[in-house]
Structure formats: structure tokens, C-alpha cells
Design an enzyme around this catalytic site. Structure first.
Site, PDB file in Angstrom:
ATOM      1  N   THR A 124       0.826  -1.207   0.000  1.00  0.00           N
ATOM      2  CA  THR A 124       0.000   0.000   0.000  1.00  0.00           C
ATOM      3  C   THR A 124       0.863   1.260   0.000  1.00  0.00           C
ATOM      4  OG1 THR A 124      -1.502   1.287   1.391  1.00  0.00           O
ATOM      5  CG2 THR A 124      -0.132  -0.291   2.532  1.00  0.00           C
ATOM      6  N   ASP A 125       0.309   2.343  -0.529  1.00  0.00           N
ATOM      7  CA  ASP A 125       1.024   3.631  -0.471  1.00  0.00           C
ATOM      8  C   ASP A 125       1.142   4.162   0.960  1.00  0.00           C
ATOM      9  OD1 ASP A 125      -1.649   4.349  -0.061  1.00  0.00           O
ATOM     10  OD2 ASP A 125      -1.680   5.926  -1.573  1.00  0.00           O
ATOM     11  N   GLU A 126       0.333   3.592   1.874  1.00  0.00           N
ATOM     12  CA  GLU A 126       0.360   4.113   3.255  1.00  0.00           C
ATOM     13  C   GLU A 126       1.690   3.855   3.940  1.00  0.00           C
ATOM     14  OE1 GLU A 126      -3.010   3.589   5.735  1.00  0.00           O
ATOM     15  OE2 GLU A 126      -4.418   3.870   4.107  1.00  0.00           O
ATOM     16  N   TYR A 179      -1.719  -0.312  11.114  1.00  0.00           N
ATOM     17  CA  TYR A 179      -1.915  -0.994   9.830  1.00  0.00           C
ATOM     18  C   TYR A 179      -0.732  -0.760   8.902  1.00  0.00           C
ATOM     19  CZ  TYR A 179      -3.302  -1.393   4.936  1.00  0.00           C
ATOM     20  OH  TYR A 179      -3.300  -1.686   3.597  1.00  0.00           O
ATOM     21  N   LYS A 230       2.205  -3.288   7.378  1.00  0.00           N
ATOM     22  CA  LYS A 230       2.434  -3.493   5.936  1.00  0.00           C
ATOM     23  C   LYS A 230       3.890  -3.151   5.590  1.00  0.00           C
ATOM     24  CE  LYS A 230      -0.151  -4.496   3.065  1.00  0.00           C
ATOM     25  NZ  LYS A 230      -0.647  -5.806   2.528  1.00  0.00           N
TER      26      LYS A 230
HETATM   27  P1  NAD Z   1      -9.967  -6.909   2.551  1.00  0.00           P
HETATM   28  O1  NAD Z   1      -9.906  -6.592   4.009  1.00  0.00           O
HETATM   29  O2  NAD Z   1     -11.182  -6.620   1.781  1.00  0.00           O
HETATM   30  O3  NAD Z   1      -9.675  -8.473   2.352  1.00  0.00           O
HETATM   31  C1  NAD Z   1      -8.674  -9.155   3.061  1.00  0.00           C
HETATM   32  C2  NAD Z   1      -8.866 -10.645   2.827  1.00  0.00           C
HETATM   33  O4  NAD Z   1      -7.806 -11.336   3.511  1.00  0.00           O
HETATM   34  C3  NAD Z   1     -10.178 -11.197   3.389  1.00  0.00           C
HETATM   35  O5  NAD Z   1     -10.778 -12.076   2.472  1.00  0.00           O
HETATM   36  C4  NAD Z   1      -9.748 -11.945   4.656  1.00  0.00           C
HETATM   37  O6  NAD Z   1     -10.608 -13.023   4.981  1.00  0.00           O
HETATM   38  C5  NAD Z   1      -8.364 -12.416   4.259  1.00  0.00           C
HETATM   39  N1  NAD Z   1      -7.503 -12.658   5.425  1.00  0.00           N
HETATM   40  C6  NAD Z   1      -7.303 -11.838   6.490  1.00  0.00           C
HETATM   41  N2  NAD Z   1      -6.470 -12.420   7.371  1.00  0.00           N
HETATM   42  C7  NAD Z   1      -6.117 -13.621   6.841  1.00  0.00           C
HETATM   43  C8  NAD Z   1      -5.281 -14.679   7.286  1.00  0.00           C
HETATM   44  N3  NAD Z   1      -4.636 -14.630   8.458  1.00  0.00           N
HETATM   45  N4  NAD Z   1      -5.140 -15.765   6.492  1.00  0.00           N
HETATM   46  C9  NAD Z   1      -5.797 -15.844   5.305  1.00  0.00           C
HETATM   47  N5  NAD Z   1      -6.635 -14.873   4.851  1.00  0.00           N
HETATM   48  C10 NAD Z   1      -6.780 -13.781   5.617  1.00  0.00           C
HETATM   49  O7  NAD Z   1      -8.687  -6.223   1.916  1.00  0.00           O
HETATM   50  P2  NAD Z   1      -8.534  -5.482   0.514  1.00  0.00           P
HETATM   51  O8  NAD Z   1      -9.022  -4.105   0.630  1.00  0.00           O
HETATM   52  O9  NAD Z   1      -9.044  -6.373  -0.554  1.00  0.00           O
HETATM   53  O10 NAD Z   1      -6.942  -5.413   0.433  1.00  0.00           O
HETATM   54  C11 NAD Z   1      -6.206  -6.506  -0.097  1.00  0.00           C
HETATM   55  C12 NAD Z   1      -4.730  -6.175  -0.016  1.00  0.00           C
HETATM   56  O11 NAD Z   1      -4.462  -4.987  -0.762  1.00  0.00           O
HETATM   57  C13 NAD Z   1      -4.228  -5.900   1.404  1.00  0.00           C
HETATM   58  O12 NAD Z   1      -2.957  -6.493   1.541  1.00  0.00           O
HETATM   59  C14 NAD Z   1      -4.144  -4.395   1.490  1.00  0.00           C
HETATM   60  O13 NAD Z   1      -3.118  -4.005   2.371  1.00  0.00           O
HETATM   61  C15 NAD Z   1      -3.797  -4.033   0.062  1.00  0.00           C
HETATM   62  N6  NAD Z   1      -4.269  -2.711  -0.410  1.00  0.00           N
HETATM   63  C16 NAD Z   1      -5.582  -2.328  -0.265  1.00  0.00           C
HETATM   64  C17 NAD Z   1      -6.009  -1.109  -0.778  1.00  0.00           C
HETATM   65  C18 NAD Z   1      -7.438  -0.663  -0.658  1.00  0.00           C
HETATM   66  O14 NAD Z   1      -7.739   0.476  -1.001  1.00  0.00           O
HETATM   67  N7  NAD Z   1      -8.368  -1.496  -0.208  1.00  0.00           N
HETATM   68  C19 NAD Z   1      -5.094  -0.284  -1.432  1.00  0.00           C
HETATM   69  C20 NAD Z   1      -3.753  -0.697  -1.546  1.00  0.00           C
HETATM   70  C21 NAD Z   1      -3.375  -1.924  -1.048  1.00  0.00           C
HETATM   71  O1  DAU Z   2      -4.100   4.104   0.519  1.00  0.00           O
HETATM   72  C1  DAU Z   2      -4.363   2.739   0.465  1.00  0.00           C
HETATM   73  C2  DAU Z   2      -5.172   2.324   1.674  1.00  0.00           C
HETATM   74  O2  DAU Z   2      -6.488   2.840   1.471  1.00  0.00           O
HETATM   75  C3  DAU Z   2      -5.202   0.821   1.886  1.00  0.00           C
HETATM   76  O3  DAU Z   2      -3.903   0.372   2.179  1.00  0.00           O
HETATM   77  C4  DAU Z   2      -6.150   0.447   3.041  1.00  0.00           C
HETATM   78  O4  DAU Z   2      -6.251  -0.957   3.143  1.00  0.00           O
HETATM   79  C5  DAU Z   2      -7.522   1.028   2.737  1.00  0.00           C
HETATM   80  O5  DAU Z   2      -8.392   0.768   3.808  1.00  0.00           O
HETATM   81  C6  DAU Z   2      -7.419   2.535   2.484  1.00  0.00           C
HETATM   82  O6  DAU Z   2      -7.060   3.230   3.717  1.00  0.00           O
HETATM   83  P1  DAU Z   2      -7.768   4.609   4.135  1.00  0.00           P
HETATM   84  O7  DAU Z   2      -7.647   4.768   5.582  1.00  0.00           O
HETATM   85  O8  DAU Z   2      -7.303   5.722   3.263  1.00  0.00           O
HETATM   86  O9  DAU Z   2      -9.281   4.241   3.681  1.00  0.00           O
HETATM   87  P2  DAU Z   2     -10.699   4.514   4.384  1.00  0.00           P
HETATM   88  O10 DAU Z   2     -11.734   4.152   3.371  1.00  0.00           O
HETATM   89  O11 DAU Z   2     -10.784   3.908   5.728  1.00  0.00           O
HETATM   90  O12 DAU Z   2     -10.691   6.093   4.554  1.00  0.00           O
HETATM   91  C7  DAU Z   2     -10.517   6.952   3.431  1.00  0.00           C
HETATM   92  C8  DAU Z   2     -10.504   8.378   3.947  1.00  0.00           C
HETATM   93  O13 DAU Z   2     -11.815   8.719   4.395  1.00  0.00           O
HETATM   94  C9  DAU Z   2      -9.596   8.581   5.140  1.00  0.00           C
HETATM   95  O14 DAU Z   2      -9.007   9.874   5.054  1.00  0.00           O
HETATM   96  C10 DAU Z   2     -10.524   8.519   6.338  1.00  0.00           C
HETATM   97  C11 DAU Z   2     -11.829   9.063   5.789  1.00  0.00           C
HETATM   98  N1  DAU Z   2     -13.065   8.484   6.354  1.00  0.00           N
HETATM   99  C12 DAU Z   2     -13.193   7.140   6.401  1.00  0.00           C
HETATM  100  C13 DAU Z   2     -14.328   6.549   6.900  1.00  0.00           C
HETATM  101  C14 DAU Z   2     -14.469   5.045   6.970  1.00  0.00           C
HETATM  102  C15 DAU Z   2     -14.094   9.327   6.766  1.00  0.00           C
HETATM  103  O15 DAU Z   2     -13.977  10.554   6.685  1.00  0.00           O
HETATM  104  N2  DAU Z   2     -15.238   8.753   7.241  1.00  0.00           N
HETATM  105  C16 DAU Z   2     -15.387   7.393   7.361  1.00  0.00           C
HETATM  106  O16 DAU Z   2     -16.465   6.934   7.838  1.00  0.00           O
END
Ligand code: NAD
Ligand code: DAU
Length: 339
Positions: A129-131, A154, A158
């Protein structure tokens, strides 16, 4: 001999979209999905593939050696690659309790790397992730050279997993690659994250919570574009490299919320400014020049196209959303797989 991709976390948001992309575009590949089905895992996301002879689900935890072994056994004797999505992914949950993030994101990643090396896996893509880069001021972009400075439990977990992947490359010459993507949106995203939560709440005329002043900036990318980037890295990335992935699509959260409300024809009076997230990163923005130059990847969807598509998806999937929100989705595995 046909090749197999072991996808971890395939029942989650991005993993499920990635598996659907593979099923559509790589007809010769077998897919094994290893997922523990935490609250974020939803097998209904993959119900369309259940009958496919090319797809197998393994219910297991990446922290458990026997589960990881079983998943590799399921891959058979042909060439195997791994795409590692499984993680605890929600920043707010990591602030409430960080331990599961270390256990899955750090320990689980090392478990997977050890098994993957022992099984002579051809390629391993670690989805990060970019985070991990921390927070930006008003100017500038994250490049692959930006020092890691994670701010939440988190993102710290990562970043630790990224370092373990780096160590496997450096020490063992293991063919692993890392992607670092910005915020995704699209089908199957769990409604705890900003965009699906806004859609779900506003659709029911419930308040939509905006943290702090709503001016934190995220760089939004449609999930299908992210999945295509991961596939490009899997197929054509340079071993050991890190690739940033992003959409040059930066918006303050308040603007995102306003757009969602406008597309749903809902009033902005639903907006509630609430207490800020502790340690809330102010701005993320990605320089995706490296993956564009080296692998020819570019996002195909603009925000103007894909935000309405996403909203229409949630509007057409009211049963999916209802079952996620009332917890019924968690019974699906037992009903379909009988345990
Ligand atoms: P998500 O939370 O929707 O899904 C995570 C999945 O992993 C789930 O199906 C869960 O059951 C499984 N999981 C969790 N713990 C586990 C374990 N111990 N063993 C096996 N499976 C397990 O996550 P997402 O949003 O789809 O993100 C997927 C990946 O991409 C993550 O690694 C996250 O850091 C990365 N990522 C997410 C975003 C985003 O915006 N959502 C952006 C950049 C990177
Ligand atoms: O940047 C990549 C990341 O993006 C991934 O690595 C993470 O897995 C993914 O969850 C996401 O993280 P964020 O914290 O940026 O996403 P989230 O949707 O939780 O929040 C997006 C922005 O919105 C953040 O600045 C917090 C704000 N927010 C979020 C929620 C849930 C609100 O203002 N209100 C809310 O209820």
C-alpha cells in the site's frame, strides 16, 4: 503442464476482483484461493466461479503452517506463482487493536514466504500500500524511493511485511515483487471503507460520517485498474522491484462524499463531521511513472466513469449489501462447503 496462481485473501475486496479478472482473461490458468474468511472475507464474492474446474477454495490461515502447506498441495505439481493479498486492511480497526495486524500482515507474510521458497514458487507478488510512505504535505508524490514512514499500526505492519519481502529477495534471491497502490474503490468493497460506507448509509438516508475537516486527500483508483497493474507486475515486472500504482486522481474526502451524495440524489444534510481519526494521514498521492514506463500499465477508468459504475453496482446488489450488513454472509461457507 498448466500453471497455477495461489491467491491469498481472494475472498476480500481486491482479491475477489483479481480472481474474476484472471477467470475472464487467463483461461489456461488454475486458481487456488487461500482465505481465512475473517469478517472481511466473503465467499459470495466468488459464487459465480464455484463450479469452475479451474478454481479451488482452501479455507485456511496464512499464519498456520499446515494451512499454507495444504494450499500449496492443492496447487499440484505444475509451476506455481503467488499473489499475496491476505491482510488485515482497515486503518480504524488497527487503531482500536493492532495485534491481529502484526500477526497476519507480518507473521503471515513470513510464513507464506518461507513456504513459497521451499515450494520453489516461480514468482511472488506482494500487494502492499502507499500508506507505508506516510503522509504528504500539499505538494509532491510518493515514488518508489520515498523513505518508508508508516503512521498507523496498519501501515506499520504493511511496511514490516514489505521489508520481509525485500529480505527474501536480497538474502535468498527469491523472485518476489511488491506493489504499493493508493485507495481502491469498486464492487465487493466491505462497507466499512469510505466510498461503500457512504453509499450504504446514504441509500438508507442515514448520516454519513466525515472525519475531521474532510480535507484529507486520497488518490482513488478503480479496483479493476489495480488488478490489471498487479497482473502486469506478475507477468512482466522486474524481479525484486517495487512498483507504485495510482490514478492521479486526488480528492479531499468531503468532495468524494459530495459526489456520492449527488450521484445518489441525496441531500448534503446527511453529512456529519465527526471526531478525527487519531494520527490521520493528511494526503496520499502516487507517482506511478515507473509502472507506466516499464510495463505500459495505465488506468483505463476515469473517476467520472467508475464512480457511477460503482454506485450502480451497489444499487444492483442490494441482497449482497444487506447480507454483509446483517452478518448473514458469514454462513455462506458452511452452507456451500459443508463445514
Ligand atoms: P480486505 O480486508 O477486503 O480483504 C482481506 C482478505 O484477507 C479477506 O478475504 C480476509 O478473509 C483475508 N484474510 C485476512 N487475514 C487472513 C489470514 N490470516 N489468512 C488468510 N486470509 C486472511 O482487503 P482489501 O481491501 O481487498 O486489500 C487486499 C490487499 O491490498 C491488502 O494487503 C491491502 O493491504 C492491500 N491494499 C488495499 C487497498 C485498498 O484500497 N483497499 C489499497 C492498496 C493496497
Ligand atoms: O491508501 C491505500 C489504503 O487505502 C489501503 O492500504 C487500506 O487498506 C484502505 O483501507 C485505504 O485506507 P484509508 O484509511 O485511506 O481508507 P478509508 O476508506 O478507511 O478512509 C478513506 C478516507 O476517508 C480517510 O481519510 C478517512 C476518511 N473516512 C473514512 C471513513 C471510513 C471518513 O472521513 N469517514 C469514514 O467513515
Amino acid at each position: 503442464m498448466s500453471s497455477t496462481v495461489l491467491v491469498t485473501g481472494g475472498a476480500g475486496f481486491i482479491g475477489a476482483n483479481f480472481i474474476h479478472l484472471l477467470a475472464r482473461t487467463r483461461p489456461d490458468w488454475n486458481i487456488v484461493n487461500l482465505d481465512a474468511l475473517t469478517y472481511a472475507g466473503n465467499l459470495e464474492n466468488l459464487s459465480a466461479l464455484e463450479q469452475s474446474p479451474r478454481y479451488r477454495f482452501v479455507h485456511g490461515d496464512i499464519r498456520r503452517a499446515e494451512d499454507v502447506s495444504r494450499a500449496f498441495d492443492t496447487c499440484g505439481s505444475g509451476p506455481v506463482t503467488v499473489v499475496h493479498f491476505a491482510a488485515e486492511s482497515h486503518v480504524d480497526r488497527s487503531i482500536t487493536s493492532g495485534l491481529a495486524f502484526v500477526e497476519t500482515n507480518v507473521v503471515g507474510t513470513q510464513m507464506l514466504l518461507d513456504h513459497a521458497r521451499a515450494r520453489k514458487v516461480k514468482r511472488f507478488v506482494h500487494v502492499s500500500t502507499d500508506e507505508v510512505y506516510g503522509s504528504l504535505g500539499k505538494e509532491g508524490y510518493f515514488t518508489e524511493e520515498t523513505p518508508l514512514a508508516p503512521n498507523s499500526p496498519y501501515s506499520a505492519s504493511k511496511a514490516a511485511s514489505d521489508m520481509l519481502v525485500r529480505a527474501a529477495v536480497h538474502t535468498h534471491g527469491f523472485e518476489a515483487l511488491t506493489t504499493r497502490c493508493s485507495n481502491n474503490y469498486g464492487p465487493y468493497q466491505f462497507p466499512e471503507k469510505l466510498i461503500p460506507l457512504m453509499i450504504a448509509n446514504a441509500s438508507e438516508d442515514k448520516e454519513v460520517p466525515v472525519y475531521g475537516d474532510g480535507q484529507n486527500v486520497r488518490d482513488w483508483l478503480y479496483v479493476e485498474d489495480h488488478c490489471e497493474a498487479i497482473l502486469a507486475v506478475l507477468e512482466r515486472g522486474r524481479p525484486g522491484e517495487v512498483y507504485n500504482v495510482g490514478g492521479h486522481n486526488e480528492y479531499p474526502n468531503l468532495e468524494i462524499v459530495r459526489r456520492v451524495l449527488a450521484l445518489l440524489a441525496k441531500s448534503e444534510s446527511l453529512i456529519r463531521f465527526v471526531k478525527d481519526r487519531p494520527g490521520h494521514d493528511r494526503r496520499y498521492a502516487i507517482d506511478a511513472g515507473k509502472i507506466e514506463r516499464e510495463l505500459g500499465w495505465r488506468p483505463r477508468f476515469t473517476f467520472e466513469q467508475a464512480l457511477p459504475l460503482t454506485i450502480r453496482w451497489y444499487q444492483s446488489q442490494t441482497t449482497w449489501l444487506q447480507r454483509v450488513r446483517n452478518g448473514a454472509y458469514r454462513d455462506y461457507y458452511a452452507r456451500q462447503y459443508g463445514s
